[in-house]
Motif scaffolding. Structure first.
Motif, PDB file in Angstrom:
ATOM      1  N   ASN A   1      25.019  13.546 -21.613  1.00 57.87           N
ATOM      2  CA  ASN A   1      24.848  14.653 -20.657  1.00 57.87           C
ATOM      3  C   ASN A   1      24.382  15.957 -21.299  1.00 57.87           C
ATOM      4  O   ASN A   1      24.850  17.030 -20.937  1.00 57.87           O
ATOM      5  N   LEU A   2      23.473  15.872 -22.261  1.00 60.43           N
ATOM      6  CA  LEU A   2      22.902  17.082 -22.841  1.00 60.43           C
ATOM      7  C   LEU A   2      21.990  17.760 -21.828  1.00 60.43           C
ATOM      8  O   LEU A   2      21.338  17.102 -21.016  1.00 60.43           O
ATOM      9  N   GLU A   3      21.931  19.096 -21.915  1.00 59.84           N
ATOM     10  CA  GLU A   3      21.058  19.857 -21.026  1.00 59.84           C
ATOM     11  C   GLU A   3      19.596  19.518 -21.345  1.00 59.84           C
ATOM     12  O   GLU A   3      19.218  19.429 -22.512  1.00 59.84           O
ATOM     13  N   GLN A   4      18.780  19.353 -20.293  1.00 58.26           N
ATOM     14  CA  GLN A   4      17.391  18.938 -20.476  1.00 58.26           C
ATOM     15  C   GLN A   4      16.428  20.010 -19.983  1.00 58.26           C
ATOM     16  O   GLN A   4      16.750  20.793 -19.101  1.00 58.26           O
ATOM     17  N   PHE A   5      15.238  20.013 -20.609  1.00 57.09           N
ATOM     18  CA  PHE A   5      14.144  20.839 -20.112  1.00 57.09           C
ATOM     19  C   PHE A   5      13.561  20.174 -18.868  1.00 57.09           C
ATOM     20  O   PHE A   5      13.641  18.950 -18.721  1.00 57.09           O
ATOM     21  N   PRO A   6      12.922  20.956 -17.980  1.00 60.43           N
ATOM     22  CA  PRO A   6      12.115  20.318 -16.927  1.00 60.43           C
ATOM     23  C   PRO A   6      11.008  19.493 -17.600  1.00 60.43           C
ATOM     24  O   PRO A   6      10.570  19.807 -18.707  1.00 60.43           O
ATOM     25  N   TYR A   7      10.562  18.426 -16.939  1.00 63.35           N
ATOM     26  CA  TYR A   7       9.644  17.480 -17.585  1.00 63.35           C
ATOM     27  C   TYR A   7       8.360  18.120 -18.100  1.00 63.35           C
ATOM     28  O   TYR A   7       7.909  17.829 -19.201  1.00 63.35           O
ATOM     29  N   LYS A   8       7.783  19.019 -17.346  1.00 61.75           N
ATOM     30  CA  LYS A   8       6.532  19.661 -17.778  1.00 61.75           C
ATOM     31  C   LYS A   8       6.772  20.512 -19.036  1.00 61.75           C
ATOM     32  O   LYS A   8       5.996  20.485 -19.978  1.00 61.75           O
ATOM     33  N   GLU A   9       7.870  21.250 -19.042  1.00 63.69           N
ATOM     34  CA  GLU A   9       8.205  22.071 -20.206  1.00 63.69           C
ATOM     35  C   GLU A   9       8.559  21.195 -21.407  1.00 63.69           C
ATOM     36  O   GLU A   9       8.233  21.523 -22.544  1.00 63.69           O
ATOM     37  N   ALA A  10       9.210  20.067 -21.168  1.00 63.04           N
ATOM     38  CA  ALA A  10       9.570  19.149 -22.250  1.00 63.04           C
ATOM     39  C   ALA A  10       8.319  18.604 -22.943  1.00 63.04           C
ATOM     40  O   ALA A  10       8.307  18.448 -24.166  1.00 63.04           O
ATOM     41  N   LEU A  11       7.270  18.339 -22.188  1.00 59.51           N
ATOM     42  CA  LEU A  11       6.019  17.871 -22.797  1.00 59.51           C
ATOM     43  C   LEU A  11       5.411  18.953 -23.687  1.00 59.51           C
ATOM     44  O   LEU A  11       4.854  18.657 -24.744  1.00 59.51           O
ATOM     45  N   GLN A  12       5.530  20.208 -23.292  1.00 65.36           N
ATOM     46  CA  GLN A  12       4.984  21.305 -24.096  1.00 65.36           C
ATOM     47  C   GLN A  12       5.812  21.540 -25.360  1.00 65.36           C
ATOM     48  O   GLN A  12       5.269  21.864 -26.415  1.00 65.36           O
ATOM     49  N   LYS A  13       7.111  21.372 -25.266  1.00 66.83           N
ATOM     50  CA  LYS A  13       8.002  21.649 -26.401  1.00 66.83           C
ATOM     51  C   LYS A  13       8.196  20.448 -27.314  1.00 66.83           C
ATOM     52  O   LYS A  13       8.681  20.590 -28.426  1.00 66.83           O
ATOM     53  N   GLY A  14       7.877  19.259 -26.842  1.00 69.54           N
ATOM     54  CA  GLY A  14       7.976  18.069 -27.677  1.00 69.54           C
ATOM     55  C   GLY A  14       9.326  17.383 -27.665  1.00 69.54           C
ATOM     56  O   GLY A  14       9.559  16.473 -28.448  1.00 69.54           O
ATOM     57  N   THR A  15      10.225  17.816 -26.798  1.00 68.08           N
ATOM     58  CA  THR A  15      11.530  17.173 -26.679  1.00 68.08           C
ATOM     59  C   THR A  15      12.082  17.395 -25.280  1.00 68.08           C
ATOM     60  O   THR A  15      11.784  18.399 -24.643  1.00 68.08           O
ATOM     61  N   LEU A  16      12.866  16.446 -24.829  1.00 71.05           N
ATOM     62  CA  LEU A  16      13.479  16.564 -23.510  1.00 71.05           C
ATOM     63  C   LEU A  16      14.758  17.389 -23.565  1.00 71.05           C
ATOM     64  O   LEU A  16      15.088  18.100 -22.626  1.00 71.05           O
ATOM     65  N   TRP A  17      15.468  17.332 -24.680  1.00 69.00           N
ATOM     66  CA  TRP A  17      16.773  17.982 -24.781  1.00 69.00           C
ATOM     67  C   TRP A  17      16.663  19.327 -25.460  1.00 69.00           C
ATOM     68  O   TRP A  17      16.079  19.473 -26.529  1.00 69.00           O
ATOM     69  N   LYS A  18      17.290  20.339 -24.857  1.00 69.16           N
ATOM     70  CA  LYS A  18      17.206  21.709 -25.367  1.00 69.16           C
ATOM     71  C   LYS A  18      17.812  21.852 -26.758  1.00 69.16           C
ATOM     72  O   LYS A  18      17.320  22.619 -27.577  1.00 69.16           O
ATOM     73  N   VAL A  19      18.861  21.109 -27.047  1.00 68.23           N
ATOM     74  CA  VAL A  19      19.530  21.237 -28.342  1.00 68.23           C
ATOM     75  C   VAL A  19      18.650  20.739 -29.489  1.00 68.23           C
ATOM     76  O   VAL A  19      18.820  21.163 -30.635  1.00 68.23           O
TER      77      VAL A  19
END
Length: 81
Positions: A50-68
């Motif tokens: 249950n780690l906090e996740q980026f929105p999918y579009k932002e996750a693609l830009q940052k290279g990871t789904l999980w904020k940590v």
């Protein structure tokens, strides 16, 4: 220790520095400090559920789904201004 306290313990410093040894007979000028970055997964151990996740579009830009696990690189040698 409850879950909120565990989440607060995930804080770490990504950029570390050390001073390069300069000997008394070294003909080169002193370098000063060197910097290096440590990846976030070094401080996490196993990935908790249950780690906090980026929105999918932002996750693609940052290279990871999980904020940590996000590791922004900032060049410490770049002139600030």
């Amino acid at each position: 220790m409850n879950d909120n306290q565990k989440d607060n313990n995930l804080q770490f410093t990504q950029v570390k520095a050390y001073s390069v040894y300069h000997g008394p007979n070294d003909p080169c000028p002193p370098i000063g400090q060197k910097y290096y970055s440590t990846p976030p997964h070094l401080y996490l151990g196993f990935q908790p559920p249950n780690l906090e996740q980026f929105p999918y579009k932002e996750a693609l830009q940052k290279g990871t789904l999980w904020k940590v696990f996000y590791d922004f690189y900032d060049n410490p040698y770049k002139a600030r201004g």
